[in-house]
Design an enzyme around this catalytic site. Structure first.
Site, PDB file in Angstrom:
ATOM      1  N   ASP A 163       0.868  -1.190   0.000  1.00 32.74           N
ATOM      2  CA  ASP A 163       0.000   0.000   0.000  1.00 32.74           C
ATOM      3  C   ASP A 163       0.906   1.241   0.000  1.00 32.74           C
ATOM      4  OD1 ASP A 163       0.913  -0.482   2.638  1.00 32.74           O
ATOM      5  OD2 ASP A 163      -0.654   0.785   3.460  1.00 32.74           O
ATOM      6  N   HIS A 493       1.449  -8.752  -3.828  1.00 30.10           N
ATOM      7  CA  HIS A 493       0.474  -7.683  -3.601  1.00 30.10           C
ATOM      8  C   HIS A 493       1.286  -6.411  -3.361  1.00 30.10           C
ATOM      9  CE1 HIS A 493      -3.371  -5.967  -2.119  1.00 30.10           C
ATOM     10  NE2 HIS A 493      -2.574  -5.259  -1.336  1.00 30.10           N
ATOM     11  N   ASP A 541       1.065 -17.387  -4.801  1.00 29.80           N
ATOM     12  CA  ASP A 541       1.789 -16.241  -5.372  1.00 29.80           C
ATOM     13  C   ASP A 541       0.851 -15.489  -6.315  1.00 29.80           C
ATOM     14  OD1 ASP A 541       3.603 -14.424  -6.283  1.00 29.80           O
ATOM     15  OD2 ASP A 541       4.852 -15.864  -7.365  1.00 29.80           O
ATOM     16  N   GLU A 550       1.671 -10.015   0.272  1.00 31.60           N
ATOM     17  CA  GLU A 550       2.062  -8.609   0.253  1.00 31.60           C
ATOM     18  C   GLU A 550       3.551  -8.524   0.533  1.00 31.60           C
ATOM     19  OE1 GLU A 550      -0.463  -5.994   2.487  1.00 31.60           O
ATOM     20  OE2 GLU A 550       0.625  -4.216   1.816  1.00 31.60           O
TER      21      GLU A 550
HETATM   22  O1  9MR Z   1       1.792  -6.927   8.693  1.00 33.30           O
HETATM   23  C1  9MR Z   1       0.546  -6.680   9.312  1.00 33.30           C
HETATM   24  C2  9MR Z   1      -0.079  -7.947   9.776  1.00 33.30           C
HETATM   25  O2  9MR Z   1       0.728  -8.591  10.719  1.00 33.30           O
HETATM   26  C3  9MR Z   1      -1.466  -7.646  10.336  1.00 33.30           C
HETATM   27  O3  9MR Z   1      -2.079  -8.827  10.725  1.00 33.30           O
HETATM   28  C4  9MR Z   1      -2.294  -6.922   9.283  1.00 33.30           C
HETATM   29  C5  9MR Z   1      -3.702  -6.589   9.730  1.00 33.30           C
HETATM   30  O4  9MR Z   1      -3.713  -5.629  10.703  1.00 33.30           O
HETATM   31  O5  9MR Z   1      -1.652  -5.737   8.917  1.00 33.30           O
HETATM   32  C6  9MR Z   1      -0.377  -5.971   8.354  1.00 33.30           C
HETATM   33  O6  9MR Z   1       0.211  -4.795   8.082  1.00 33.30           O
HETATM   34  C7  9MR Z   1      -0.236  -4.129   6.942  1.00 33.30           C
HETATM   35  C8  9MR Z   1      -0.566  -2.719   7.375  1.00 33.30           C
HETATM   36  O7  9MR Z   1      -1.698  -2.738   8.202  1.00 33.30           O
HETATM   37  C9  9MR Z   1      -0.738  -1.805   6.216  1.00 33.30           C
HETATM   38  N1  9MR Z   1       0.353  -1.892   5.291  1.00 33.30           N
HETATM   39  C10 9MR Z   1       0.595  -3.243   4.817  1.00 33.30           C
HETATM   40  C11 9MR Z   1       0.930  -4.140   5.965  1.00 33.30           C
HETATM   41  C12 9MR Z   1       1.353  -5.542   5.505  1.00 33.30           C
HETATM   42  O8  9MR Z   1       0.298  -6.360   5.162  1.00 33.30           O
END
Ligand code: 9MR
Ligand code: ZN
Length: 567
Positions: A163, A493, A541, A550
């Site tokens: 993101d 992602h 993937d 991601e």
């Molecule tokens: O890495 C994070 C993961 O451990 C959490 O479970 C998830 C849901 O809260 O969020 C992930 O972090 C994301 C963040 O909220 C926004 N940017 C991308 C991150 C990676 O997925």
């Protein structure tokens, strides 16, 4: 797309690090054999037998879904290309070579250049993966009347992940992984990665860290509070970053963002001292401002997403671990070089106050195997204490002992997990969750720290096991790092790499990894139900699978720490 294949009878499978092995490193290949059969290592060109041994068989392991056997040949150290042979089964070719992980380490660091926000990525540094400057518009403090709110320039920093959000807490954490790695084993960072600052006399690992630090400084308010994040209200669709023109908001400060800000600016102040004294002073002063704020606000001020904000939250149950980390970095920095020379009286007093609280916080601290991750940052305080050259003086013998004990105790529990796993991986079922790569790389970091502190080689071997998993010693025979390994991450992602219409994937990105909790709709739809698929196989993937595939800065930075040490 990558879904686990059911094993064909007779078709042996081999699971190993697809980048190969170092001559002096440990060497393990897992096979799908079920008996303690003899194995040989054959020269890949001539077929001649170079080494023989016997497999060690393991029964069905619920985490992998298979019975397997382990070929261990660490004492075979001759560089070359080989195959493993068991009866009539032959593995694909693998290599033993010096520098097997150099390019990997390089690309894991270079990845951060591609995450840079607020500047154009140019051909000179980005090759074909260029884009125009993004997210350069000023941000509005959230909740203020747009008619009167004063927009703020918070340009810069890295996009957090796939993101386009920029979040203070994971940002500070990630920079600290760079800084700890550099501080503990600086000799490994004697390489450049072709970024605009390369060749300026400062190692590139610090140059890249500074790009984020400069942004962190912009996220600080004059009274020492630090905004928790700057993002749009919703995640952008799959568009290039410069096309994401929605309003940016600065979301409210928390005491976690202030504490992590203190920790990383203090740590950076002592490390940058010898490269740029003015910058170091600037970092130190910024850290002091937020430290004063924290001392005046001992209560926990959490961050929660407002209802109309749907970007990452990075919430925490408490700020104790981040305050502990901040205290450790502050105390250590004060005792370093030119900082201790003429301490003003008020800072002396603050030191007493911080030390007293640090002691309490440390005694209450529960270390976890992922305490170098964003959920829990207390492990970083342990690194700071244990690798402080005069820790007994700075922290006191008792505290130093306690920190060492916490570290080695955690590393020992990691070794136990490893012994229980048929793939020799220190992971159990509950660890296959969102961002499992982070948990795994955290374990490797504990093992590296424990190895350095005790000299016990089993810790080092376990760190290699973790790296092996990431690079292919898993049931999918998959390397979770793009561009590294014959079967590797190609479709993460990640907004820019999906939107750029370039077929090729930028090398050096680490995927979140296997996650058996199915946190996204595509994973739910495409993966067989649990029970029919083993946790280690819960991965696809495909860029739609944000809870599996991601990319994120702290997945890369922990892998960088590990790969740089082990290379
Ligand atoms: O890495 C994070 C993961 O451990 C959490 O479970 C998830 C849901 O809260 O969020 C992930 O972090 C994301 C963040 O909220 C926004 N940017 C991308 C991150 C990676 O997925
Ligand atoms: Zn941007």
């Amino acid at each position: 797309m990558q879904i686990s294949t059911t094993q064909q009878p007779g078709a042996a499978r081999f699971f190993f690090n697809l980048l190969g092995f170092l001559p002096q490193g440990p060497k393990t290949i897992i096979t799908s054999h079920t008996e303690a059969s003899p194995f040989s290592i054959l020269n890949a060109e001539t077929g001649s037998v170079c080494y023989t041994g016997v497999l060690e068989a393991s029964p069905l392991d619920p985490d992998t879904g298979i019975a397997s056997a382990r070929a261990e040949f660490s004492d075979f150290t001759v560089p070359g290309s080989y195959r493993l042979s068991v009866g009539t089964d032959l593995s694909p070719v693998f290599t033993i070579a010096e520098h097997s992980y150099d390019a990997l380490t390089h690309d894991l660091l270079k990845m951060f250049y591609f995450q840079r926000c607020g500047c154009a990525l140019t051909e000179k540094y980005a090759g074909v993966f260029t884009h125009a400057a993004c997210h350069t518009a000023p941000a509005l403090p959230y909740g203020e009347d747009p008619a009167t709110a004063v927009p703020r320039n918070v340009c810069g920093g890295w996009h957090d992940a796939g993101d386009y959000g920029r979040y203070v807490t994971p940002g500070a954490l990630t920079v600290s992984h760079f800084l700890h790695a550099y501080e503990i084993f600086p000799e490994k960072f004697d390489f450049t990665v072709n970024i605009p600052e390369s060749g300026n006399g400062t190692p590139d690992v610090l140059n890249e860290a500074r790009y984020e630090l400069d942004w962190l400084l912009r996220m600080q308010l004059p009274d020492g509070r630090v905004y928790h994040k700057v993002t749009t209200a919703n995640h952008a669709p799959f568009i290039m970053p410069e096309e994401d023109l929605e309003q940016l908001y600065l979301y409210p400060p928390s005491t976690i963002s202030a504490a992590m800000f203190v920790a990383v600016t203090m740590q950076a102040a002592r490390i940058f001292r010898k490269f740029d004294e003015d910058y170091s002073t600037k970092l130190f002063e910024a850290g002091m401002t937020s430290l004063r704020y924290l001392l005046e606000h001992p209560e926990y001020i959490p961050f929660r997403n407002p209802k109309d904000c749907h970007t990452g939250e990075y919430g925490h149950p408490s700020d104790r671990d981040s305050r502990l980390w901040a205290s450790a970095e502050f105390l250590r920095t004060l005792a370093t070089g030119s900082f201790d020379a003429q301490l003003p009286e008020d800072i002396r007093q603050i030191r007493e106050q911080v030390y007293a609280r640090f002691f309490g916080n440390m005694c209450d601290f529960t270390v976890k195997k992922d305490s170098f991750g964003w959920h829990q940052v207390g492990g970083l305080a342990l690194l700071s204490v244990c690798f402080c050259p005069d820790a007994d003086t700075v922290f006191g013998e008792k505290m130093h002992e306690m920190a060492k004990r916490f570290l080695s105790y955690t590393a020992d529990s990691i070794l136990k997990l490893r012994e229980q796993s048929s793939f020799n991986i220190p992971m159990e079922r509950e660890d296959y969750t969102w961002g499992s790569s982070l948990g795994l790389m955290n374990r490797a970091m504990f093992c590296i720290a424990a190895h350095l502190l005790t000299g016990n080689d089993t810790y080092r071997i376990c760190a290699y096991d973790c790296l092996d998993y990431l690079l292919g010693r898993n049931t999918l025979q998959f390397s979770y790092v793009s561009g590294h390994g014959s079967n590797c991450l190609k479709d993460p992602h990640n907004r820019p790499t999906v939107a750029d219409d370039i077929e090729e994937m930028i090398p050096g990105f680490v995927a979140g990894g296997a996650n058996c909790l199915f946190h996204d709709p595509t994973a739910k739809k495409l993966l067989p139900e649990l029970g029919k698929v083993a946790p280690m196989d819960c991965y696809i993937d495909d860029h739609d699978c944000f809870s599996l595939n991601e990319i994120a800065i702290y997945w890369n930075s922990t892998a960088l720490f590990v790969a740089a040490y082990l290379m």
